[in-house]
Write a protein that holds these residues in place. Structure first.
Motif, PDB file in Angstrom:
ATOM      1  N   UNK A 124      10.525 -10.079  -8.422  1.00 20.66           N
ATOM      2  CA  UNK A 124      11.269  -9.096  -9.214  1.00 20.66           C
ATOM      3  C   UNK A 124      10.385  -7.905  -9.562  1.00 20.66           C
ATOM      4  N   UNK A 125       9.086  -8.152  -9.732  1.00 15.41           N
ATOM      5  CA  UNK A 125       8.167  -7.044 -10.046  1.00 15.41           C
ATOM      6  C   UNK A 125       8.065  -6.076  -8.878  1.00 15.41           C
ATOM      7  N   UNK A 126       7.936  -6.606  -7.674  1.00 14.85           N
ATOM      8  CA  UNK A 126       7.876  -5.752  -6.489  1.00 14.85           C
ATOM      9  C   UNK A 126       9.152  -4.935  -6.342  1.00 14.85           C
ATOM     10  N   UNK A 127      10.285  -5.547  -6.671  1.00 13.59           N
ATOM     11  CA  UNK A 127      11.568  -4.843  -6.574  1.00 13.59           C
ATOM     12  C   UNK A 127      11.649  -3.682  -7.555  1.00 13.59           C
ATOM     13  N   UNK A 134      11.114   6.153 -19.091  1.00 13.71           N
ATOM     14  CA  UNK A 134       9.884   5.399 -18.820  1.00 13.71           C
ATOM     15  C   UNK A 134      10.196   4.397 -17.706  1.00 13.71           C
ATOM     16  N   UNK A 135       9.481   4.515 -16.604  1.00 11.22           N
ATOM     17  CA  UNK A 135       9.750   3.713 -15.413  1.00 11.22           C
ATOM     18  C   UNK A 135       8.570   2.787 -15.117  1.00 11.22           C
ATOM     19  N   UNK A 136       8.773   1.777 -14.263  1.00 14.13           N
ATOM     20  CA  UNK A 136       7.702   0.818 -13.983  1.00 14.13           C
ATOM     21  C   UNK A 136       6.373   1.439 -13.575  1.00 14.13           C
ATOM     22  N   UNK A 137       6.401   2.504 -12.791  1.00 18.65           N
ATOM     23  CA  UNK A 137       5.141   3.097 -12.351  1.00 18.65           C
ATOM     24  C   UNK A 137       4.445   3.905 -13.456  1.00 18.65           C
ATOM     25  N   UNK A 138       5.120   4.100 -14.578  1.00 17.31           N
ATOM     26  CA  UNK A 138       4.452   4.651 -15.762  1.00 17.31           C
ATOM     27  C   UNK A 138       3.676   3.557 -16.491  1.00 17.31           C
ATOM     28  N   UNK A 179      -0.910 -10.362  -7.043  1.00 20.05           N
ATOM     29  CA  UNK A 179      -1.418  -9.097  -7.586  1.00 20.05           C
ATOM     30  C   UNK A 179      -1.707  -8.107  -6.461  1.00 20.05           C
ATOM     31  N   UNK A 180      -2.268  -8.593  -5.362  1.00 20.37           N
ATOM     32  CA  UNK A 180      -2.494  -7.709  -4.214  1.00 20.37           C
ATOM     33  C   UNK A 180      -1.176  -7.124  -3.714  1.00 20.37           C
ATOM     34  N   UNK A 181      -0.131  -7.961  -3.669  1.00 24.91           N
ATOM     35  CA  UNK A 181       1.177  -7.495  -3.205  1.00 24.91           C
ATOM     36  C   UNK A 181       1.784  -6.485  -4.177  1.00 24.91           C
ATOM     37  N   UNK A 182       1.678  -6.758  -5.479  1.00 23.70           N
ATOM     38  CA  UNK A 182       2.195  -5.830  -6.500  1.00 23.70           C
ATOM     39  C   UNK A 182       1.461  -4.498  -6.412  1.00 23.70           C
ATOM     40  N   UNK A 183       0.140  -4.550  -6.299  1.00 25.12           N
ATOM     41  CA  UNK A 183      -0.651  -3.313  -6.222  1.00 25.12           C
ATOM     42  C   UNK A 183      -0.307  -2.511  -4.975  1.00 25.12           C
ATOM     43  N   UNK A 184      -0.162  -3.198  -3.840  1.00 18.06           N
ATOM     44  CA  UNK A 184       0.168  -2.491  -2.597  1.00 18.06           C
ATOM     45  C   UNK A 184       1.557  -1.872  -2.680  1.00 18.06           C
ATOM     46  N   UNK A 185       2.499  -2.590  -3.304  1.00 20.12           N
ATOM     47  CA  UNK A 185       3.846  -2.046  -3.473  1.00 20.12           C
ATOM     48  C   UNK A 185       3.813  -0.793  -4.333  1.00 20.12           C
TER      49      UNK A 185
END
Length: 562
Positions: free
Chosen positions: A132-135, A249-253, A280-286
């Motif tokens: 869900x975080x990646x989404x 305020x969005x996730x990338x903020x 965490x690697x996947x979240x960071x890359x996304x």
């Protein structure tokens, strides 16, 4: 005049050239006044077949009901989940990690295609949380994650139990340490109801990380699944999502390199699952944030291990809630000690420091769940990124110190988990052995299944300090012992792990962060020339597509890195 916040949904609801779409919205019960309200996708990983997820629909309904209090429209959406506990040690486990990508893809698809203005996601089991975080990162519109919460502990003969108790009970039964009746009763009492596995396993690790990163409301990661507080959190979520919409305020903020570092620091202090590495690697890359294995190792070198939590410790997340004051108290403590950065933005619209400044202080005299930094369980973190001729692109070890810091042993090689499990259960593994389980990586598995069964059987058989296990697969957050996973390159791709033979000497040195095959370079090259690639185990369906697309473990096992 109220600020207009239906920035996405108005492309449907206020577009007069979409009569069929409007007809369908009237058909589901929307009124004229609703067409000007912001729409929230309430995404749940609910399904009945898993205790981690069985209650999420009830929580989702509470969130939906709260929407009208803040002049919002909520639409419940389901995405998938896979039970790690039920599939562990079976071919179903191959779908566990790949389910993370389906979760992310499905949420992205529904929210984008229906133009919802924001997202509230309710994950339960392990892969749900990074999925869900990646989404929400991909969507980058106002979003909140509400963790489904931890399961309550089970009890048998006055002893506290959890899911790993069941796995380890089989090893104990097979070595005659418990009776068949005791074995059955441990199984019956390990999981008393809804909620994710109770220790610092992958679900609780990722939930703690996400709360510390600021994408969850305070206390979300430690509030128990069936508690009144969890229901109150669900009710409050509509207020906070509206606030995020108003302030845009969005996730990338919120999800930045600093906030990711905060999350990883807390998880390593708490003794979190090695699965945090690939997620965490996947979240960071996304999020297109530069964060690598080296960053994780740098953090683990600098922060102390202070959490006395299962699997390596004694306590569960429910104890953190009832005895410590929840994860916010730990965040506050680590902020005060200068380990975390307090100025990161969160979904409350406030900073991390502002969220936790009034949380209870930890009383180190009245509990031994969290140790003081001045007297830690271990001076530095338990996660070690190991390199060497077996893993030139990295591998992940979980070394708490109880297992020792160095292991030299003789290889016993298995090309599948089942072969290894049978050997352990039939008492064919001797002290001094390095068990090698290969061809179970992201491509070779496919799906990089978890090795909780063999690690639990090892512990149950009393071999935890006498053998090591290395694999190109993963470990469950419940795994403990001298274990090294995520070996890259994997066997399927021709990595050195594919060239190991029975009787070879292997040295694992956690202090120097190395893992090496004690075989001359010329012999390794000779074996490599003789090695022949294996065929994919699956040649159709989702796993076939996954094995063709998935990146290595050292790159987070993502499927969109083309």
């Amino acid at each position: 005049m109220e600020k207009k916040i239906n920035n996405f949904s108005k492309k449907i609801t206020e577009n007069t050239e979409l009569p069929a779409a409007h007809s369908m919205l009237y058909a589901i019960g929307m009124k004229d006044s609703d067409f000007y309200k912001a729409q929230i996708g309430i995404v749940s990983n609910w399904y009945e077949g898993n205790p981690c997820n069985i209650h999420l629909n009830q929580l989702s309904k509470i969130v939906k009901k709260s929407m009208s209090n803040n002049n919002l429209i909520g639409f419940q959406i389901n995405t998938i989940g896979i039970s790690d506990g039920i599939t562990m040690g079976t071919s179903g486990m191959m779908y566990s990690l790949p389910s993370r990508e389906i979760i992310a893809d499905s949420i992205e698809s529904v929210i984008n295609s229906h133009f919802y203005d924001g997202v509230i996601a309710l994950p339960g089991c392990d892969k749900n949380l990074p999925g869900v975080t990646m989404a929400i990162i991909r969507l980058n519109r106002p979003s909140i994650i509400i963790y489904g919460g931890s399961i309550s502990p089970g009890y048998y003969k006055g002893k506290k139990l959890d899911i790993v108790s069941s796995f380890e009970a089989l090893g104990k039964k097979n070595t005659y340490k418990i009776t068949k009746k005791e074995y059955k009763n441990i199984i019956k009492h390990s999981c008393p109801g809804p909620g994710a596995c109770g220790g610092m396993y992958t679900a609780n690790t990722m939930a703690s990380i996400l709360e510390t990163m600021g994408i969850m409301l305070p206390y979300s990661s430690s509030t128990p699944s069936t508690s009144t507080e969890k229901k109150i959190e669900c009710k409050k979520s509509s207020f906070y999502i509206k606030k995020l919409l108003e302030q845009n305020i969005c996730p990338l903020d919120i999800i930045t390199k600093n906030s990711i570092e905060n999350g990883v620091k807390l998880a390593i202090c708490m003794g979190g699952s090695t699965n945090l590495v690939i997620h965490i690697l996947a979240i960071a890359k996304t999020a297109k944030i530069n964060f690598s294995l080296k960053d994780i190792q740098n953090i683990s070198d600098k922060v102390p291990f202070i959490g006395n939590l299962k699997p390596s410790g004694s306590y569960l997340m429910n104890d953190v809630h009832s005895s410590i004051g929840g994860i916010p108290s730990i965040i506050k403590y680590l902020l005060n000690k200068g380990i975390l950065l307090g100025d990161c933005l969160t979904v409350t619209g406030k900073t991390l420091y502002e969220n936790v400044k009034n949380s209870p202080d930890i009383n180190f005299k009245k509990q031994n769940i969290i140790f003081p930094i001045e007297n830690p369980i271990k001076e530095n973190g338990h996660i070690k990124i190991l390199y060497g001729n077996i893993s030139p692109k990295g591998s992940v070890a979980k070394i708490t110190g109880k297992e020792g810091n160095k292991f030299c042993g003789i290889a016993k090689v298995f090309n599948s988990e089942n072969e290894a499990n049978n050997a352990i259960l039939n008492n064919k593994i001797k002290p001094g052995t390095v068990i090698v389980i290969r061809y179970v990586g992201p491509k070779g598995g496919p799906g990089m299944p978890e090795m909780l069964k063999p690690t639990s059987y090892i512990m149950g058989a009393g071999l935890g300090e006498k053998v090591a296990l290395i694999t190109d697969g993963r470990f469950s957050g419940g795994s403990h012992g001298f274990v090294v996973g995520h070996i890259t390159p994997e066997a399927y791709s021709g990595g050195v792990i594919a060239l190991i033979k029975n009787g070879d000497s292997i040295v694992i040195d956690a202090e120097n962060k190395t893992i090496n095959l004690n075989v001359k370079k010329e012999e390794i090259e000779k074996r490599k020339k003789l090695w022949k690639p294996t065929l994919l185990k699956i040649n159709n369906g989702y796993l076939y597509k996954y094995s063709k697309l998935v990146s290595s473990a050292s790159n987070g096992c993502i499927t969109d890195e083309l």
